[in-house]
Design an enzyme around this catalytic site. Structure first.
Site, short mmCIF file in Angstrom:
data_model
loop_
_atom_site.label_atom_id
_atom_site.label_comp_id
_atom_site.label_asym_id
_atom_site.label_seq_id
_atom_site.Cartn_x
_atom_site.Cartn_y
_atom_site.Cartn_z
N HIS A 173 0.84 -1.20 0.00
CA HIS A 173 0.00 0.00 0.00
C HIS A 173 0.88 1.25 0.00
CE1 HIS A 173 -3.44 -2.43 1.97
NE2 HIS A 173 -3.89 -2.01 0.82
N CYS A 260 -3.63 0.76 9.35
CA CYS A 260 -4.76 -0.01 8.83
C CYS A 260 -5.60 -0.67 9.92
CB CYS A 260 -4.31 -1.02 7.79
SG CYS A 260 -3.01 -2.10 8.31
N1 GLY Z 1 -2.78 -8.62 4.96
C1 GLY Z 1 -3.16 -7.31 4.64
C2 GLY Z 1 -3.64 -7.21 3.24
O1 GLY Z 1 -3.01 -7.81 2.41
O2 GLY Z 1 -4.62 -6.61 2.90
#
Ligand code: GLY
Length: 268
Positions: A173, A260
């Site tokens: 991300h 997150c």
């Molecule tokens: N494990 C976090 C994701 O890949 O969204």
């Protein structure tokens, strides 16, 4: 224009890790998280948010979605509003729908991006960095142009300009490699700084080897930083930020970070 609202919050929504979190997505073939450790680290994370002044509401674990503890990926908060997104990993497609059921209770307004998306449009919250002046959105394996276009249109209603950027290859991300320190200051990895995407901002870079520290979060007067990166902690302290260290080793095993694990927002 968000200004200090980009890091001033009074609420957070989290979700307890499910036992299925051991099957969470990860880029490599590293070990599974240890569920009991994940639970205790998640509790410490929530306590840190409370200590920073937030009311934390925690949703029940959702065994159907191993990655659902990472509640920021299926949604974006602006003020007291939540925008349901469209996560880019097939095993996570249903997570926004599960959040929808809670929208009325925890947020002032709920906007569902999914009906506004062109076919195949995807966007993860982990790719969106709200700064004091705009939304920086990294195109990635999880976020595509159609996802960006749909969200950019909605953000116009909040008077927020969205800017598309490229997430460097091999980074899950955009926010894996950066975090907001204040309205005009960003902490990020060298590789992201080099891409020039933060032109016009004050940029503080994480020392080489401290890349996982870049995913910090500013919450009111505190900067929450992943434990194990003392040089980053020293740099932040030098620049006058009040740092709290959190052990998130279990989330890191499945490519999760500090940002997150919560939706942070401000209700009137
Ligand atoms: N494990 C976090 C994701 O890949 O969204």
């Amino acid at each position: 224009m968000l200004g200090a609202q980009a890091y001033q919050f009074n609420h957070a929504l989290t979700r307890s890790p499910a036992k299925s979190v051991i099957d969470g997505l990860r880029a490599g073939d590293g070990p599974n998280p240890v569920f009991s450790h994940f639970q205790s680290q998640h509790q410490a994370y929530q306590k840190a948010l409370e200590d920073a002044g937030l009311t934390v509401n925690c949703l029940a674990a959702d065994e159907d979605f191993p990655d659902s503890v990472f509640v920021e990926d299926p949604a974006l908060c602006i003020g007291g509003s939540v925008i349901l997104l469209s996560p880019g990993a097939p095993s996570r497609y249903g997570e926004a729908g599960r959040l929808a059921a809670h929208g009325q209770r925890y947020f002032d307004t709920l906007i569902d991006l999914r009906p506004r998306l062109a076919a195949g449009g995807r966007i993860d919250g982990g790719d969106i960095l709200l700064t004091g002046r705009e939304a920086l959105i990294g195109l990635s394996a999880r976020t595509n142009q159609a996802g960006f276009d749909a969200l950019a249109a909605v953000l116009q209603d909040f008077s927020i300009i969205a800017r598309p950027l490229e997430t460097p290859a091999d980074i899950l991300h955009f926010k894996s490699d950066c975090g907001l320190l204040d309205a005009e200051t960003i902490f990020c990895t060298e590789r992201l700084a080099k891409s020039d995407c933060f032109k016009g901002y004050r940029v503080i870079t994480a020392p080489a080897g401290d890349e996982p520290a870049a995913n910090l979060i500013r919450v009111n007067d505190w900067v929450l930083l992943a434990h194990g990166h003392p040089r980053s902690a020293e740099i932040l302290d030098y620049h006058g930020y009040q740092v709290k260290l959190l052990d998130i080793s279990e989330a890191a095993k499945i490519d999760g970070g500090l940002s997150c694990m919560s939706l942070r927002y401000h209700r009137q």
